[in-house]
Design a protein around this motif. Sequence first.
Motif, PDB file in Angstrom:
ATOM      1  N   LEU A   1      50.517  35.778  47.390  1.00  0.00           N
ATOM      2  CA  LEU A   1      49.116  35.570  47.751  1.00  0.00           C
ATOM      3  C   LEU A   1      48.303  35.132  46.544  1.00  0.00           C
ATOM      4  O   LEU A   1      47.488  34.196  46.622  1.00  0.00           O
ATOM      5  N   LEU A   2      48.525  35.778  45.425  1.00  0.00           N
ATOM      6  CA  LEU A   2      47.776  35.437  44.211  1.00  0.00           C
ATOM      7  C   LEU A   2      48.126  34.041  43.707  1.00  0.00           C
ATOM      8  O   LEU A   2      47.264  33.287  43.247  1.00  0.00           O
TER       9      LEU A   2
ATOM     10  N   ARG B   1      35.407  38.411  52.576  1.00  0.00           N
ATOM     11  CA  ARG B   1      36.098  37.908  51.385  1.00  0.00           C
ATOM     12  C   ARG B   1      37.302  38.771  51.009  1.00  0.00           C
ATOM     13  O   ARG B   1      37.850  38.637  49.921  1.00  0.00           O
TER      14      ARG B   1
ATOM     15  N   ARG C   1      46.300  31.127  45.323  1.00  0.00           N
ATOM     16  CA  ARG C   1      44.852  31.009  45.137  1.00  0.00           C
ATOM     17  C   ARG C   1      44.500  29.958  44.100  1.00  0.00           C
ATOM     18  O   ARG C   1      45.269  29.697  43.208  1.00  0.00           O
TER      19      ARG C   1
ATOM     20  N   SER D   1      41.157  39.900  51.475  1.00  0.00           N
ATOM     21  CA  SER D   1      42.489  39.537  51.966  1.00  0.00           C
ATOM     22  C   SER D   1      43.351  40.789  51.956  1.00  0.00           C
ATOM     23  O   SER D   1      43.051  41.761  51.250  1.00  0.00           O
TER      24      SER D   1
ATOM     25  N   MET E   1      43.600  34.858  38.255  1.00  0.00           N
ATOM     26  CA  MET E   1      44.542  35.756  38.932  1.00  0.00           C
ATOM     27  C   MET E   1      44.253  37.208  38.581  1.00  0.00           C
ATOM     28  O   MET E   1      44.191  38.077  39.430  1.00  0.00           O
TER      29      MET E   1
ATOM     30  N   THR F   1      40.973  39.205  40.171  1.00  0.00           N
ATOM     31  CA  THR F   1      40.895  39.670  41.552  1.00  0.00           C
ATOM     32  C   THR F   1      41.229  41.157  41.633  1.00  0.00           C
ATOM     33  O   THR F   1      42.341  41.558  41.324  1.00  0.00           O
TER      34      THR F   1
ATOM     35  N   GLN G   1      43.711  37.160  57.402  1.00  0.00           N
ATOM     36  CA  GLN G   1      44.161  36.820  56.055  1.00  0.00           C
ATOM     37  C   GLN G   1      45.109  37.918  55.563  1.00  0.00           C
ATOM     38  O   GLN G   1      44.769  38.729  54.716  1.00  0.00           O
TER      39      GLN G   1
ATOM     40  N   PRO H   1      35.685  38.409  45.827  1.00  0.00           N
ATOM     41  CA  PRO H   1      36.893  38.403  46.660  1.00  0.00           C
ATOM     42  C   PRO H   1      37.855  39.474  46.175  1.00  0.00           C
ATOM     43  O   PRO H   1      38.040  39.652  44.963  1.00  0.00           O
TER      44      PRO H   1
END
Length: 238
Positions: free
Chosen positions: A234-235, A194, A238, A196, A1, A4, A215, A169
């Motif tokens: 969103l996180l 990649r 993942r 979002s 997490m 990103t 996305q 990403p």
Amino acid sequence: MTSTPVIVTRSKPGADQTAQALKERGLTAIVTPAIELSRSEAALPDLSVYGGLIFTSANGVRFLAAETDARDLPAWCVGPATASEALLEGYSPVHQSSGNAEDLAHYIAHHWPADQSKRLLHVANSAAKGIVKAALEHEGFEVDFLALYEAANAPALHPDAVSAIASSPSIVLVHSAKGARAFMDLSAGLDLQRVSYVAISEQAAGPLREGGKDQIEIADHPDEAHLLEALDRLLAAR
């Protein structure tokens, strides 16, 4: 997490505030304002003729506060971020609506003091739409528009943002439709497969969707707190 990178595209100083909130979440924040703001050539009118000020962004508050020490006119603000900035700059009283420009116009029309002059000054950037002005004039108000600052695309994305997009990403935070459009322009030629996106509203996400991006996580309410909650969702997924 935490690995990103989160790219912040809003203009400064708001971008730095967002970056700080991300760091407090343990996230890697990359600030690359897609929009740069500058003072326009518009002359400041005599504020004494107005019964109140309309602010549809925190930047409008900042630019007017830098021009004059006058703080005695009621400030009617589009949301919590703008209202917080008005309070910080010393405006009083400060009224806050929720939602967008149409919501603000409705709020003003239905909460206006009966004995107050119905002439208002809307301070915004040169590209702002006349939604508030048109809606309030329909309700019998007189609204002058002051394009006190201008917003233009930044010359380029920060190299750290370009590197993050190319290497891993990443997530791009979008605070406005203009910022989204500017980011799309500035990222032309980059591989965004990649990437979002987290947008503060469906309106802000519009240019992304027009560009074929799907996305996109949308905040439940158009303010910073809900934008960050959308990022958390969103996180977590993942």
